[in-house]
Write an enzyme that holds these catalytic residues in place. Structure first.
Site, PDB file in Angstrom:
ATOM      1  N   HIS A   1      60.538  18.437  61.825  1.00  0.00           N
ATOM      2  CA  HIS A   1      61.312  18.806  60.627  1.00  0.00           C
ATOM      3  C   HIS A   1      62.793  18.470  60.771  1.00  0.00           C
ATOM      4  O   HIS A   1      63.525  18.491  59.793  1.00  0.00           O
ATOM      5  CB  HIS A   1      61.197  20.305  60.340  1.00  0.00           C
ATOM      6  CG  HIS A   1      59.825  20.757  59.958  1.00  0.00           C
ATOM      7  ND1 HIS A   1      59.120  20.154  58.943  1.00  0.00           N
ATOM      8  CD2 HIS A   1      59.029  21.751  60.442  1.00  0.00           C
ATOM      9  CE1 HIS A   1      57.936  20.761  58.825  1.00  0.00           C
ATOM     10  NE2 HIS A   1      57.856  21.729  59.727  1.00  0.00           N
TER      11      HIS A   1
ATOM     12  N   ASP B   1      50.408  17.935  62.518  1.00  0.00           N
ATOM     13  CA  ASP B   1      50.915  19.293  62.284  1.00  0.00           C
ATOM     14  C   ASP B   1      50.613  19.650  60.822  1.00  0.00           C
ATOM     15  O   ASP B   1      50.608  18.786  59.954  1.00  0.00           O
ATOM     16  CB  ASP B   1      52.433  19.311  62.536  1.00  0.00           C
ATOM     17  CG  ASP B   1      53.048  20.700  62.437  1.00  0.00           C
ATOM     18  OD1 ASP B   1      53.356  21.290  63.483  1.00  0.00           O
ATOM     19  OD2 ASP B   1      53.236  21.191  61.296  1.00  0.00           O
TER      20      ASP B   1
ATOM     21  N   HIS C   1      52.310  20.994  58.693  1.00  0.00           N
ATOM     22  CA  HIS C   1      53.454  20.788  57.812  1.00  0.00           C
ATOM     23  C   HIS C   1      53.825  19.308  57.750  1.00  0.00           C
ATOM     24  O   HIS C   1      53.599  18.575  58.712  1.00  0.00           O
ATOM     25  CB  HIS C   1      54.663  21.583  58.317  1.00  0.00           C
ATOM     26  CG  HIS C   1      54.428  23.052  58.440  1.00  0.00           C
ATOM     27  ND1 HIS C   1      54.127  23.668  59.637  1.00  0.00           N
ATOM     28  CD2 HIS C   1      54.423  24.026  57.497  1.00  0.00           C
ATOM     29  CE1 HIS C   1      53.957  24.966  59.432  1.00  0.00           C
ATOM     30  NE2 HIS C   1      54.128  25.213  58.144  1.00  0.00           N
TER      31      HIS C   1
ATOM     32  N   ASP D   1      49.026  23.831  64.233  1.00  0.00           N
ATOM     33  CA  ASP D   1      49.025  24.894  63.233  1.00  0.00           C
ATOM     34  C   ASP D   1      48.055  24.633  62.091  1.00  0.00           C
ATOM     35  O   ASP D   1      47.976  25.419  61.149  1.00  0.00           O
ATOM     36  CB  ASP D   1      50.449  25.183  62.714  1.00  0.00           C
ATOM     37  CG  ASP D   1      51.261  23.929  62.473  1.00  0.00           C
ATOM     38  OD1 ASP D   1      50.683  22.825  62.490  1.00  0.00           O
ATOM     39  OD2 ASP D   1      52.486  24.055  62.266  1.00  0.00           O
TER      40      ASP D   1
HETATM   41  C1  X5A Z   1      57.182  22.897  63.530  1.00  0.00           C
HETATM   42  C2  X5A Z   1      56.643  23.833  62.490  1.00  0.00           C
HETATM   43  C3  X5A Z   1      57.107  25.291  60.662  1.00  0.00           C
HETATM   44  C4  X5A Z   1      58.245  25.902  59.951  1.00  0.00           C
HETATM   45  C5  X5A Z   1      57.787  26.936  58.963  1.00  0.00           C
HETATM   46  C6  X5A Z   1      58.961  27.645  58.348  1.00  0.00           C
HETATM   47  N1  X5A Z   1      57.526  24.378  61.676  1.00  0.00           N
HETATM   48  N2  X5A Z   1      58.548  28.626  57.423  1.00  0.00           N
HETATM   49  O1  X5A Z   1      55.451  24.063  62.434  1.00  0.00           O
HETATM   50 ZN    ZN Z   2      54.007  22.988  61.539  1.00  0.00          ZN
END
Ligand code: X5A
Ligand code: ZN
Length: 698
Positions: free
Chosen positions: A143, A183, A185, A276
């Site tokens: 991110h 991931d 995200h 995740d």
């Molecule tokens: C690296 C990662 C997640 C951030 C979530 C914030 N970040 N709500 O999994």
């Molecule tokens: Zn993530």
């Protein structure tokens, strides 16, 4: 030497370093991204005897010059100094300025080691010293943006390593890199860093949930395929909801990633390996099993001579991440596995998303143009795929989320609730303001000045409107005719609609409206449903940013039921809305002057014409997005009019020439607020109404 060469094939690097556990919350507050994540994985790999079979490596610091290939010098300096005494009193304040970031006294060291560690293992794999490697690093990286920490990430570890291989080590012969970001995200940082770079193919599969899942930027959609020379080298597979599991990911591999990888023929593969999306993860809400990860990884081993570097990103259920990394380590070590095909079939949406991704990219990757079988589930039907043979790889049991972190996943419903309650607290104030406004504009309504001064709601923007003499004639004419203006988009939310009348901007809008000459409030408001399909198209707007905006298919369809909020306004005001919606009001940026067009677009005779012909395509503005005025019937003996795209645009959406794009989070939230405050639907109902419309396509 001969022995070393013989064992090389199985040499797997495993990087672990307790120093990357130094980064933690400043006062020991609970946080899903905590040091125990690394320790849980490390313990598991040791307990299972896997660590001892790998080449275990220590972390190494990244040199500034390598981090600088993807980050600004300011960012590097701040991240490297944030743990020093100098920042003791301001550390938390600085952290709060970022999105989902904490810092403590160990953050700087951990961050520099995380980036350096991925460089370290990537270099060894590229050089052939290791066949593949796993870097257990934190803080995670994908991110992190050029000049910003974000989403638990400080430096973009994988991006730093990719750039290092390409630019700093020509001797290693790495010319093409595939980054696979699994991931849960979207890898927003990595995407941006290589967006116009054809040497790095970035593939991210992630929850998108129509733009509401973190990081909730429109650029996670499949329409973002890269730019310039990098066009076609950015691939997003955006899930519409949670619960995606092995079958969905395998489908994305088989029908998108693997064919493209074969064509791209990378020299090395870097995996942004967040876990995740694993079954049991408290943030992800997906359900990949350890076996699933093993299969995804196995399928990649056939490329780039098996040179694979995995770098840990997210993953917040300690048991899930330990079991998943364990399964991946066994794959890299060449252990025999039996993959029974997934229990579940892919979701219907998975099939649709894959199709959309293939469509978007087929000109760049011809292998994606072939037609997929009608029913994806036929290809995924349970029948054991014999790849290897093994015994002991049972997936997580029902105790899987026993160790879940404290944070639950964000979903669109929760977001909408927050946005609504936040708005409700501001509403009262707005309404008071509006009452004052309306009173003053009514008194001015008799004589219309050619110049009027408008102050927006918070008093900050002063717009001077110029109404030319030429337009006064039609204006006075049309100010006496009333119509119902029907909105199916953001104008369903009254405060936003009033911006088109009174000027200014409401929550979520990035630029103010100039309003109408006649600022009087609508004489009536009512709701209806109409038999036309709601769709979301175009990929961004100046006002709402990235993401599609609402259109109504001009063609009637009695299977459809779309909500419209109708405002009784003058035909003059309706024309002023048309001008604003189609960006026809000239703005003189220097002094904030706005100049309206000289002639009306729709007058009484056109309304007359529409009531028998249903629609009128406005020739003078034929290339504007909302150039089609639609007659939706009568209410109270007045015509109901709306504005949407022409039918020719619907054809272009169908052919894929124009993009169907889900709305941005803010835009969707505005529609939801409209429906909720208009008492048409509750927050859940409104969210699923929008989601369904965004998902259906045409
Ligand atoms: C690296 C990662 C997640 C951030 C979530 C914030 N970040 N709500 O999994
Ligand atoms: Zn993530």
């Amino acid at each position: 030497m001969a022995a070393a060469a013989a064992s090389r094939a199985a040499r797997v690097g495993l990087l672990y370093d307790e120093r990357m556990c130094a980064h933690a919350t400043p006062d020991g507050e609970e946080h899903p991204e905590n040091p125990e994540r690394l320790r849980a994985i490390w313990r598991k790999l040791n307990a299972e005897g896997v660590a001892s079979r790998c080449v275990v490596l220590k972390a190494k610091e990244a040199e500034d010059k390598y981090i600088a290939s993807v980050h600004s010098n300011n960012h590097i300096k701040l991240m490297k100094e944030i743990s020093s005494k100098k920042y003791d009193s301001s550390r938390n304040t600085i952290a709060r300025k970022y999105n989902s970031i904490y810092f403590n006294k160990g953050s700087s060291e951990s961050a520099v080691l995380a980036a350096g560690s991925v460089i370290e293992v990537a270099e060894k794999v590229a050089a052939g010293e290791l066949r593949s490697a796993i870097a257990l690093v934190r803080p995670p990286g994908h991110h992190a943006e050029h000049d910003e920490a974000m989403g638990f990430c400080l430096f973009n570890n994988v991006a730093v390593a990719a750039n290092y291989l390409l630019n700093d080590r020509p001797d290693l012969g790495i010319k093409k890199i595939l980054i696979v970001d699994w991931d849960v995200h979207h890898g927003n940082g990595t995407q941006k860093m290589f967006y116009n770079d054809p040497c790095v193919l970035f593939f991210s599969v992630h929850r998108f949930d129509y733009g509401s899942f973190y990081p909730a930027e429109g650029d996670a959609s499949h329409c973002f395929i890269g730019e310039e020379a990098g066009k076609g080298y950015n691939i997003n597979v955006p899930w519409e909801h949670g619960k995606c599991g092995d079958a969905d990911y395998i489908a994305a591999w088989d029908h998108v990633l693997l064919p493209v990888t074969e064509a791209f023929d990378p020299d090395i593969i870097l995996v942004s390996a967040g876990f995740d999306a694993a079954l049991g993860d408290p943030l992800g809400g997906c359900c990949i099993t350890p076996n699933g990860y093993a299969l995804l990884l196995t399928k990649l081993l056939g490329f780039a001579k098996g040179r694979i570097v995995m770098a840990l990103e997210g993953g917040y259920n300690l048991r899930s991440i330990a079991n998943s990394v364990f399964a991946c380590a066994k794959v890299l070590l060449g252990d025999k596995f039996t993959f029974s095909s997934p229990e579940m079939q892919p979701f219907e949406s998975t099939w649709r998303i894959i199709q959309a991704v293939r469509n978007e990219l087929k000109t760049y990757w011809p292998v994606l143009s072939s037609k997929l079988p009608e029913n994806l589930s036929l290809r995924i039907k349970p029948s054991p795929i014999e790849l290897y043979t093994s015994s002991d790889s049972e997936p997580d049991g029902e105790d899987v989320d026993e160790l879940s972190g404290a944070v639950s996943s964000v979903n669109v419903i929760q977001f909408a609730d927050d946005a609504i309650s936040e708005h409700l607290s501001k509403m009262k104030l707005d309404e008071e303001n509006l009452a004052v406004k309306t009173a003053s504009s009514c008194s001015a309504a008799e004589h219309h000045p050619t110049d009027s001064v408008e102050v927006d709601k918070d008093g900050s923007v002063v717009l001077s409107k110029r109404i030319s003499d030429l337009s006064l004639a039609w204006r006075s004419d049309l100010s006496r005719t009333h119509v119902w203006y029907a909105s199916f988009g953001s104008n369903m939310w009254k405060p936003r609609f009033l911006c088109y009348i009174q000027g200014g901007k409401a929550d979520g809008m990035s630029i103010p409206c100039c309003g109408s000459r006649d600022t009087s409030s609508p004489r009536g408001t009512m709701w209806k449903t109409v038999p036309h399909r709601l769709l979301f198209g175009r990929s961004s707007t100046p006002c709402w940013g990235t993401g599609g905006v609402a259109f109504l298919n001009p063609e009637m369809n009695y299977n459809e039921k779309s909500y419209v909020c109708m405002y009784k306004i003058t035909l003059e005001q309706f024309n002023d809305i048309l001008f604003q919606e189609n960006r026809l009001v000239l703005e003189d940026g220097k002094n904030g002057n706005v100049v309206y067009p000289d002639s009306s677009l729709v007058d009484s005779s056109e309304v007359e014409f529409m009531s028998t012909n249903k629609a009128i395509h406005l020739e003078p503005i034929k290339d504007s997005w909302y150039s089609n005025v639609l007659y939706l019937g009568d209410e109270d003996e007045l015509p109901i009019l709306t504005m949407t795209c022409p039918s020719s645009d619907i054809e272009r959406y169908k052919s894929g020439e124009l993009p169907l794009v889900p709305p941005s989070k803010t835009y969707a939230a505005t529609l939801i607020k409209g429906l909720v405050e208009g008492k048409q639907l509750d927050a859940d109902g409104a969210a699923s109404y929008i989601n369904a419309a965004a998902a259906r396509g045409l």
